[in-house]
Design an enzyme around this catalytic site. Structure first.
Site, PDB file in Angstrom:
ATOM      1  N   HIS A   2       0.949  -1.278   0.238  1.00 41.48           N
ATOM      2  CA  HIS A   2       0.234   0.023  -0.143  1.00 41.48           C
ATOM      3  C   HIS A   2       0.612   1.361  -0.317  1.00 41.48           C
ATOM      4  O   HIS A   2       2.233   0.973  -0.328  1.00 41.48           O
ATOM      5  CB  HIS A   2      -1.021  -0.455   1.346  1.00 41.48           C
ATOM      6  N   ASP A  55      -0.005  -3.756   6.665  1.00 40.35           N
ATOM      7  CA  ASP A  55      -1.412  -3.060   7.326  1.00 40.35           C
ATOM      8  C   ASP A  55      -2.114  -3.302   6.765  1.00 40.35           C
ATOM      9  O   ASP A  55      -2.670  -3.628   5.742  1.00 40.35           O
ATOM     10  CB  ASP A  55      -0.885  -1.747   7.421  1.00 40.35           C
ATOM     11  N   ASP A 105       0.780  -7.940  10.164  1.00 39.61           N
ATOM     12  CA  ASP A 105       0.865  -6.786  11.352  1.00 39.61           C
ATOM     13  C   ASP A 105       0.060  -6.495  12.460  1.00 39.61           C
ATOM     14  O   ASP A 105      -0.324  -6.838  13.418  1.00 39.61           O
ATOM     15  CB  ASP A 105      -0.571  -5.956  10.095  1.00 39.61           C
ATOM     16  N   SER A 124      -2.995  12.893   4.461  1.00 43.81           N
ATOM     17  CA  SER A 124      -3.162  13.237   2.990  1.00 43.81           C
ATOM     18  C   SER A 124      -3.544  12.080   2.577  1.00 43.81           C
ATOM     19  O   SER A 124      -4.178  12.107   1.215  1.00 43.81           O
ATOM     20  CB  SER A 124      -2.097  14.383   2.622  1.00 43.81           C
ATOM     21  N   HIS A 181      -5.202  -0.207  11.776  1.00 41.47           N
ATOM     22  CA  HIS A 181      -4.983  -1.747  12.359  1.00 41.47           C
ATOM     23  C   HIS A 181      -5.868  -2.238  13.199  1.00 41.47           C
ATOM     24  O   HIS A 181      -6.461  -2.152  13.599  1.00 41.47           O
ATOM     25  CB  HIS A 181      -3.391  -1.114  13.133  1.00 41.47           C
TER      26      HIS A 181
END
Lengths: 557, 557
Positions: B75, B165, B197, B234, B370
């Site tokens: 990601h 993640d 994760d 962002s 998470h």
């Protein structure tokens, strides 16, 4: 208009702690009488590089030292007593507090060789003392240090309730409840103003009782096979009592560790605030002879302080104590904001040693000593003040506390958002911020008090980011001709041993910059410095994008 | 024994992210084929003074660059893609990822003028790519950035599930659920190892769905009278979508602020991941013409970054935007550990401006991306791996994740606690850490990659605490007689303008120290430096208890 007010009005002047956490100090003035509530320090924030402590600026008091009648202490935490050694060197006044509070104060004064010099006057809850035109009654409050009090200050203009730090614990370890009865009695008679602790105003509901931590210990301890190490604040005598009680019940003896832990436990035991039988206390020399399951260590260092015993244990660098698989470490304290990363690293190292770790994020091994929203509302409803003034908090806490006050019906116009230095004047049923006096923070760095200011801190910050480059240039005094250097030495900039070539190029840049100056400019050492600084700054930025402190030293020969 | 394993075994080698948060980079090797999962950076910890980024040490990969077949990205977060610009300068390999991930990557490569040079290959969830002897299937996972994937890596030794993640959000904003179906299918066929994760392993229960944040906005927005400013990361496109949706529904237009916010929103809109109609987006120049209740600003700066628009607004130092009483600011992001104090100061300043502030400590305006304990257990139960290897976490998280694995029945001997540099070899149904390779952290400071090491950082720390004192001494080369100075200049030590007298005394100390040396020692510049350093160190310690960096510069003339 100023004159009548300052003569016959009650003035409350926060010198610290309003708009910040820590540094609590409040002056009450009426006519020629001033009394002070608390005298705390603040531990430096990360940007205060190299600073040891921060204390309040007492310029305003210094000018009126003959009017100061006393300092009244609410409790023995550093943020309420820590500036005493510095302030008492300038103000010769008696200090009032409960036995444990003054026990802690005296220990502190000893360090500064002020013990015996300062008059310490012990009071008990519900004792009243007359200080000039003020009458101060000490009222028991529950908090994370034993023997805390609120102050009920009766002035010619009316009664002010100054809570200090508090919670309304229904089951305090020593059974000493926050004195709602006396607070209610004052409320019945009419209270001019309530100054109340804002620390936990962002927390809903009630703060959990200290006794729950004891229950968490009682849950964890019997399951532990190896050693148990509990880290806590050394002033939290009730916490130490609970650790000791559960440890002894589980067949463990107690080993105290850390200078302040040993000192505070000694003081608390001498004064009868802590009950651990002598034969249940271990000496570190006995440690090798005891099986792990008979040991419980109570230590400082819960914030991951670099030199603390706990950090050394975690790094496997402690002389007497080596952690082993099956040992348990409990961080029975708050993660103080700013210390999270250090504490996190401490926990990682403890796991690397094979220990199991409990801390406030995963288990109920710590509770706060400050009142949450419901308790704060209760305090307001009991005291029913005419005016409300939130204290002990950052700006946002003060705003939130006023929002909370409005919820229990104290109208906005009777809530006063004052910050350090504001003079809040109470006169004939009105209250207003009438002037601003000098206040602020004084930095203590080593033995220097107040000699490190913003320029020095700015330089330290700049130095910390890209280090320093010193350029030494010897110029003929009359001709301005280069006769020595330039020599360049650096620290914290690039690793000199590996960057000889780069610094050699930088030398060339300096020589070129000097060549470009005419004779007259070369005789002007400020012009030379500016030229060298500019040339190097440009060079460093372009080649490696760094901005070290550049310090040209011109030697006229 | 080493040789057979390294030829026919599968080797998993964490080069970053195991034993730390961030810096995620994992190498998979079988025979002559290496593939890499993720290539992240870490933001510097407070003690890494002046450092801009930290990237993984890729020494091990550098020696095998001809064997590296690809980098597969899970990601688009910095801690998974941020080191690409540095690593791709050394490794010429294709990069695989989903559209949005590569959109973010491409933006980053542009900054380093690497766009167009690097081969970026877009995949969709459930796409499979063949990379040497590996087959990699990308599987959708929900996370706080859109378009995240887990990797199902089929090697000759078996299948490895590399989660990246993730959370198991039952109501993700885009409806794209974590692909439990394919994960189950792999589980049915038999999975050699699960790498999962560990970030939130300390949290009980389930992580709250991202949609709840939208509900919090829907609760807060209609009550707001003035402007609304939402600060968020962002990259969190779903968060931006939810802000925009609620804002538009409340009759507000959206103003984007912050370089990365504008860039990421542009990329996400171009790729169809974000739906905000053009006419609902404001230009900052339109701001003066719109009433406050029609404006919703979405901005970066949620961590209180000093130069960010939000900080400037909070300090009343922003050209276009002035906060007024009645405005609302929502910090819709995590308080990243280490930033708490800065964020706290930001909030205080916002309140000083009269704004109301919502943040994760007082309101549900942020959720984590998470998985918590129950989701982590679910992942293990779905995948049912033979071996379990916790990833993405500090040491304590890895330990806790293994404790959790044992709760769902994965025996301890099949849980592998590996840290960076450990080579985990899988061969014929066994797994073991068989060797250790070079790994670690490389500091990026300006344009310098790797030239700032521990010596420079130690100097910066020392400089930051008590500043620096430079002593310039000109000695006759042959006689050793003092012919110039000593001159003393300091930075960050004491404020020179106010400490002339003190520094004059220090000069005297240096002269005395030189006088005590015999002629021979005075001709040995190292001996002179040592004597000067010792004398000043003693003097500073005794008089003001400070320990500046002392830099004697000897000029032989």
């Amino acid at each position: 208009m100023d004159t009548p007010i300052s003569n016959s009005a009650l003035q409350i002047i926060p010198l610290g702690g309003l708009g910040e956490i820590g540094l609590n100090m409040m002056a009450y003035q009426h006519g020629d009488d001033i009394i002070i509530a608390d005298c705390g320090l603040m531990f430096p924030e990360p940007e205060m590089l190299g600073i040891d402590y921060v204390i309040p600026d007492i310029a305003w008091l210094r000018e009126r030292s003959d009017q100061v009648r006393a300092i009244c202490l609410t409790h023995g935490h550093e943020d309420h007593i820590g500036a005493l050694p510095f302030v008492l060197q300038e103000l010769n006044v008696p200090v009032y507090g409960t036995a444990l509070t003054l026990g802690f104060v005296n220990e502190k004064l000893k360090e500064y060789k002020l013990d015996g010099v300062v008059e310490l006057i012990t009071v008990k809850p519900r004792d009243t003392v007359e200080l000039g035109c003020f009458r101060v009654e000490f009222l028991r409050v529950a908090h994370s240090v034993v023997d805390g009090c609120a102050l009920a200050i009766t002035s010619p203009e009316g009664v002010v309730i100054h809570t200090g730090d508090f919670k309304i614990d229904q089951t305090p370890v020593d059974g000493q409840l926050t004195d709602l009865a006396r607070l209610s009695a004052y409320g019945d008679q009419g209270v001019l103003a309530l100054l109340s602790d804002s620390t936990n105003v962002e927390r809903e509901g009630y703060t959990i009782s200290e006794k729950y931590v004891g229950e968490a210990f009682a849950d964890i301890f019997p399951k532990c096979q190896g050693r148990i190490i509990v880290a806590a604040f050394s002033s939290n005598i009730h916490r130490v009592q609970q650790v000791a009680d559960v440890a002894i019940a589980c067949g463990r003896k107690v080993l105290l560790n850390g200078r302040s832990m040993i000192a505070n436990v000694r003081i608390a035991r001498e004064l009868g605030y802590l009950n651990i039988p002598d034969d249940m206390l271990l000496d570190v020399r006995e440690l090798p002879y005891l099986p792990p399951e008979q040991v419980c260590m109570v230590t400082t260092g819960s914030q991951g302080e670099p030199m603390s015993a706990l950090t050394r244990i975690a790094l496997d660098d402690h002389k007497q104590i080596k952690l082993e698989r099956g040992d348990t470490v409990i961080l029975s304290s708050r993660f103080i904001p700013g210390n999270e990363r250090t504490i996190s690293e401490l926990i990682n190292h403890l796991y690397r040693r094979g220990a199991e770790v409990f801390h406030e994020k995963v288990s109920e091994v710590h509770v706060s000593g400050h009142a949450s929203q419901e308790e704060l509302k209760l305090m307001m409803n009991v005291v029913r003040p005419r005016f409300f003034l939130p204290v002990h908090g950052e700006y946002r806490h003060l705003v939130k506390h006023i929002q909370l006050a409005q919820k229990v019906g104290i109208p906005e116009e009777r809530c006063i958002l004052a910050v350090n230095g504001d003079v809040v004047s109470f006169y004939a049923d009105t209250a207003a911020i009438t002037e601003k006096v000098e206040s602020g923070r004084v930095f203590v760095d080593g033995k220097g008090v107040g000699d490190v200011g913003s320029v020095v801190l700015k330089d330290r910050k700049h130095l910390s980011e890209d280090g320093m480059v010193v350029v030494i240039i010897g110029l003929n005094q009359s001709s301005g001709v280069l006769i020595h250097g330039p020599d360049i030495v650096s620290r914290g900039f690039v690793f000199e041993d590996e960057s000889q070539e780069y610094l050699e190029t930088a030398r060339g840049i300096v020589v070129d910059a000097l060549d470009e100056l005419n004779d007259e400019m070369r005789r002007d050492s400020e012009a030379v410095k500016t030229a060298v600084r500019q040339a190097l700054r440009r060079f460093f930025k372009k080649t490696i994008e760094r901005r070290p402190v550049i310090l040209p030293v011109i030697m006229e020969m």
